[in-house]
Motif scaffolding. Structure first.
Motif, mmCIF file in Angstrom:
data_model
loop_
_atom_site.group_PDB
_atom_site.id
_atom_site.type_symbol
_atom_site.label_atom_id
_atom_site.label_comp_id
_atom_site.label_asym_id
_atom_site.label_seq_id
_atom_site.Cartn_x
_atom_site.Cartn_y
_atom_site.Cartn_z
ATOM 1 N N ALA A 24 0.817 -1.217 0.000
ATOM 2 C CA ALA A 24 0.000 0.000 0.000
ATOM 3 C C ALA A 24 0.849 1.265 0.000
ATOM 4 O O ALA A 24 0.298 2.364 -0.048
ATOM 5 N N ASP A 25 2.169 1.093 0.063
ATOM 6 C CA ASP A 25 3.078 2.242 0.152
ATOM 7 C C ASP A 25 2.665 3.155 1.307
ATOM 8 O O ASP A 25 2.595 4.379 1.173
ATOM 9 N N PHE A 26 2.367 2.519 2.439
ATOM 10 C CA PHE A 26 1.916 3.197 3.649
ATOM 11 C C PHE A 26 3.151 3.688 4.407
ATOM 12 O O PHE A 26 3.804 2.939 5.113
ATOM 13 N N THR A 27 3.453 4.968 4.252
ATOM 14 C CA THR A 27 4.716 5.505 4.753
ATOM 15 C C THR A 27 4.861 5.344 6.262
ATOM 16 O O THR A 27 5.906 4.909 6.756
ATOM 17 N N LEU A 28 3.827 5.694 7.012
ATOM 18 C CA LEU A 28 3.914 5.629 8.466
ATOM 19 C C LEU A 28 4.114 4.199 8.940
ATOM 20 O O LEU A 28 4.975 3.918 9.790
ATOM 21 N N LEU A 29 3.353 3.270 8.383
ATOM 22 C CA LEU A 29 3.480 1.873 8.787
ATOM 23 C C LEU A 29 4.827 1.302 8.347
ATOM 24 O O LEU A 29 5.442 0.513 9.074
ATOM 25 N N THR A 30 5.275 1.717 7.182
ATOM 26 C CA THR A 30 6.599 1.283 6.713
ATOM 27 C C THR A 30 7.689 1.723 7.676
ATOM 28 O O THR A 30 8.621 0.971 7.968
ATOM 29 N N LEU A 31 7.565 2.931 8.192
ATOM 30 C CA LEU A 31 8.537 3.457 9.140
ATOM 31 C C LEU A 31 8.603 2.604 10.402
ATOM 32 O O LEU A 31 9.664 2.416 10.990
ATOM 33 N N VAL A 32 7.467 2.031 10.780
ATOM 34 C CA VAL A 32 7.397 1.252 12.023
ATOM 35 C C VAL A 32 7.833 -0.193 11.817
ATOM 36 O O VAL A 32 8.633 -0.732 12.586
ATOM 37 N N VAL A 33 7.322 -0.842 10.774
ATOM 38 C CA VAL A 33 7.494 -2.302 10.659
ATOM 39 C C VAL A 33 8.627 -2.719 9.733
ATOM 40 O O VAL A 33 8.947 -3.907 9.648
ATOM 41 N N GLU A 34 9.242 -1.788 9.022
ATOM 42 C CA GLU A 34 10.418 -2.074 8.194
ATOM 43 C C GLU A 34 10.225 -3.301 7.286
ATOM 44 O O GLU A 34 10.848 -4.345 7.485
ATOM 45 N N PRO A 35 9.359 -3.180 6.269
ATOM 46 C CA PRO A 35 9.054 -4.352 5.433
ATOM 47 C C PRO A 35 10.246 -4.949 4.700
ATOM 48 O O PRO A 35 10.250 -6.138 4.405
ATOM 49 N N ARG A 36 11.282 -4.167 4.414
ATOM 50 C CA ARG A 36 12.441 -4.720 3.709
ATOM 51 C C ARG A 36 13.208 -5.732 4.550
ATOM 52 O O ARG A 36 13.873 -6.629 4.011
#
Length: 386
Positions: free
Chosen positions: A214-226
């Motif tokens: 979803a390219d969810f910036t805030l959630l990406t910042l938290v859960v580090e999908p990479r």
């Protein structure tokens, strides 16, 4: 990166008792689950750190560091091998998932907090001060000298959240480690059990995939999908080590590997775009090898490795990781015209190892002890006040 101390002590193997335990809460561990210290983890962490050292000293900005192509100085095979040294970070993350799950078992929230702070901060604060001093006193052409706000920001270890650049390249991984610790605090707060770790792995994977798609910036910042699936794989492999293998855990490990295979392209693609000789297939083979090593640890393949000297070697990992890059390259730039390349490389690596040992003995040990005592007193005061 696991940059934390691998610990196979008895306290890490204590289960948490509940009034109405179920099979999923506490599967019966096999008789071999109470194993001695996993010395092989110390060795693996050290090798991962050395691969990162090779990457920074022989591949990343190598021409600027050495004033020549390192393939000409040391041979194309060594340069090519060093070019994949950045994958040591991925191995660190897998080890971190395994070790944190192991070391937090049966521990209270404040104990876990104290152990992480006392493990990470003393060497890190020393590294920031030393590296900043080196970069200020011996600035390099074309490189920006760190200013006071940048130095202060780096002392917090969350400089990226403050939109402050890292003083040294390896520091970026520490924030990812901190995020993992903060997320895992949720499990520790309720008590670490088989089921809760299992649910944590599944929920974190789901959130990471959603954040990425979803390219969810805030959630990406938290859960580090990479990088999330490296930690998840490490945790699942610890459950296999502690309770024995089962189909669900193997599925988590396999799914994590599949996710890592795709996410790995996000790491490789920028290097290829920059014209570097990098292959996603080779990177994937190396990651698969890391998985195989960690599976071997989980299944006890390396149980016969019991050399206590590996504890000392493992203790060098974190300060070596923090101190080698900017400091080592500064030394190389100043001496490259006067010292033969192989002698200079060996000298810099040897000096980095000696410095890491000195920091472990003279900085980490005494400061960690003082910090631990102070934090314990603070938590006791907080509990008494409540």
């Amino acid at each position: 990166m696991n940059l934390t101390q691998a610990n196979g002590s008895t306290s890490a193997d204590q289960t948490v008792e509940f009034p109405v335990p179920t099979a999923l809460d506490r599967p019966t561990p096999p008789a071999t689950s109470r194993a001695p210290r996993l010395y092989v983890l110390d060795l693996l962490r050290f090798l991962a750190a050395m691969s990162v050292v090779a990457y920074h000293l022989l591949f990343a900005d190598a021409r600027q560091t050495w004033g020549a192509n390192t393939a000409d100085l040391f041979g194309a095979p060594l340069r090519l091998a060093a070019g994949y040294g950045w994958l040591g970070v991925e191995l660190f993350f897998m080890i971190s998932g395994f070790v944190i799950c192991m070391s937090s078992w049966g521990r209270h929230l404040h104990d876990f907090f104290i152990s992480r702070v006392t493990r990470l901060m003393p060497a890190y604060l020393f590294a920031v001060v030393l590296t900043a001093s080196v970069l200020v006193l011996w600035p390099q052409p074309g490189e920006k000298v760190p200013n006071l706000p940048q130095i202060i920001g780096n002392l917090t270890m969350v400089q990226n959240l403050l939109r402050v650049n890292d003083i040294d390249e390896p520091y970026w991984t520490l924030l990812i480690e901190l995020k993992f610790y903060l997320l895992f605090l949720i499990v520790i707060a309720f008590g670490v059990t088989y089921r809760r770790v299992l649910m944590f792995c599944m929920i974190w994977t789901a959130l990471a995939l959603y954040a990425h798609s979803a390219d969810f910036t805030l959630l990406t910042l938290v859960v580090e999908p990479r990088f999330a699936s490296y930690f998840v794989a490490g945790m699942a492999l610890y459950l296999i080590h502690r309770f024995g293998p089962d189909l669900l855990l193997w599925c988590i490990v396999a799914f994590s590997f599949a996710v890592n295979a795709v996410m790995l392209d996000l790491r490789v693609a920028p290097l290829v775009k920059a014209g570097l000789p990098m292959s996603w297939k080779v990177s994937l083979i190396l990651v698969a090898f890391f998985y195989l090593l960690m599976i071997g640890i989980a299944l006890g393949w390396f149980a016969k490795i019991q050399w206590r000297g590996l504890v000392t070697i493992g203790a060098l990992t974190y300060p070596l990781y923090l101190l080698h890059s900017a400091n080592g390259r500064t030394v190389i730039r100043h001496l490259r015209d006067d010292v033969p390349p192989w002698l200079l490389l060996g000298g810099v690596v040897g000096a980095a190892l000696l410095l890491a040992y000195a920091v472990h003995r003279l900085v980490e040990r005494p400061l960690s002890r003082a910090l631990r005592n102070g934090l314990k007193s603070s938590f006791q005061k907080a509990r008494a006040a409540s």
